[in-house]
Design an enzyme around this catalytic site. Structure first.
Site, PDB file in Angstrom:
ATOM      1  N   CYS A 228       0.875  -1.178   0.000  1.00 37.50           N
ATOM      2  CA  CYS A 228       0.000   0.000   0.000  1.00 37.50           C
ATOM      3  C   CYS A 228       0.910   1.225   0.000  1.00 37.50           C
ATOM      4  CB  CYS A 228      -0.987  -0.040   1.168  1.00 37.50           C
ATOM      5  SG  CYS A 228      -0.223  -0.133   2.803  1.00 37.50           S
ATOM      6  N   ARG A 233      -2.283  -0.926   5.452  1.00 37.61           N
ATOM      7  CA  ARG A 233      -3.426  -1.557   4.790  1.00 37.61           C
ATOM      8  C   ARG A 233      -3.044  -2.917   4.206  1.00 37.61           C
ATOM      9  NH1 ARG A 233      -4.873   3.543   1.016  1.00 37.61           N
ATOM     10  NH2 ARG A 233      -2.623   3.853   1.275  1.00 37.61           N
TER      11      ARG A 233
END
Length: 277
Positions: A228, A233
């Site tokens: 990410c 994430r």
């Protein structure tokens, strides 16, 4: 050690195991927020404790000695099953669990939905300052769980390697630029990490997840690199793929803050890559 917890554990299942000697719960939380409310008996650690930065790159893995020391100071134990949670959408807790897995501690679980799920289940919370922990945690780096810039550059054209970009579609397309350059790693598939969760912010059912990753051409027979902006994430997607039975999964610490700020890395803004086309 008694029967282990699943990789994604619900609040009621965790509550039934609280206090077991082989279970440790750790809040990825600020000291002040932890003091206001935390799961009874939880330890406390912050993201800054187990990540490193080299501006403009963020979300790097510290060296082994630094991680050994911070995990020991937190009170984590190698003989425990470690359950992490946060109050920020599960990404920070996932990053802690990725780091533990990359350091050789695979007895891990994420509290699905974090502190919000615990509260919604009506389960008890405590307040009070973090208690000083002390242990002798050992780490053993697992290279097969880690991708860095040079490794990725040598595997860009490898048919047995896939790249999963779990940022937003706008970041992937280079419209939302958060590094010197926008775009994505050439050939990377776009799958926003929020699609892995249901409307309640918790993990979608396994059957739906399998259908979702298949529709994006994320193949379990390939080595999948998750990334990410700074591997928060994508630590969540790393855990999801492991939950789905993918056995060749890597995280990219530093992620786009590393790749997009380098001057020797190829960048694509071709949205035809998005679903593995």
């Amino acid at each position: 050690m008694s029967e282990s917890l699943p990789l994604f554990v619900d609040a009621e299942t965790l509550q039934a195991r609280l206090g077991a000697p082989d279970i440790q719960v750790v809040a990825v939380d600020s000291a002040s927020d932890y003091a206001n409310a935390h799961i009874p008996g939880a330890l406390q650690i912050t993201m800054a404790d187990f990540t490193a930065s080299d501006a403009p790159v963020a979300g790097l893995l510290p060296d082994d000695d630094a991680l050994r020391d911070v995990f020991s100071d937190t009170g984590l134990r190698n003989d425990a099953h470690i359950v992490a949670y946060d109050r920020a959408g599960d990404g920070q807790a996932a990053r802690l669990l990725y780091t533990l897995d990359a350091m050789g501690h695979s007895a891990i679980s994420l509290l699905d939905g974090g502190l919000a799920a615990w509260h919604q289940a009506g389960l008890p919370l405590e307040n009070g300052a973090p208690q000083a922990g002390a242990s002798r945690f050992t780490v053993e780096r697992q290279p097969e769980r880690i991708a860095d810039r040079e490794w990725i550059k040598t595997h860009l054209d490898d048919p047995d390697t896939g790249f999963l970009d779990v940022r937003s579609a706008a970041e992937y397309a280079g419209q939302d630029v958060r590094s010197a350059r926008g775009g994505h790693i050439p050939g990377a598939v776009s799958l926003d990490w929020n699609l892995l969760k249901g409307a309640n912010g918790r993990l979608r059912p396994r059957s739906e997840l399998l259908e979702l990753v298949a529709s994006h051409d994320v193949q379990s027979d390939r080595e999948i690199v998750n990334y990410c902006q700074s591997h928060v994430r994508s630590s969540y997607s790393y855990l999801v793929l492991k939950y789905l039975g993918f056995d060749k999964v890597r995280g990219y610490p530093g992620a786009w803050s590393d790749w997009g700020n380098a001057d020797d890395t190829p960048v694509s803004a071709n949205t035809d890559d998005a679903n593995g086309q």
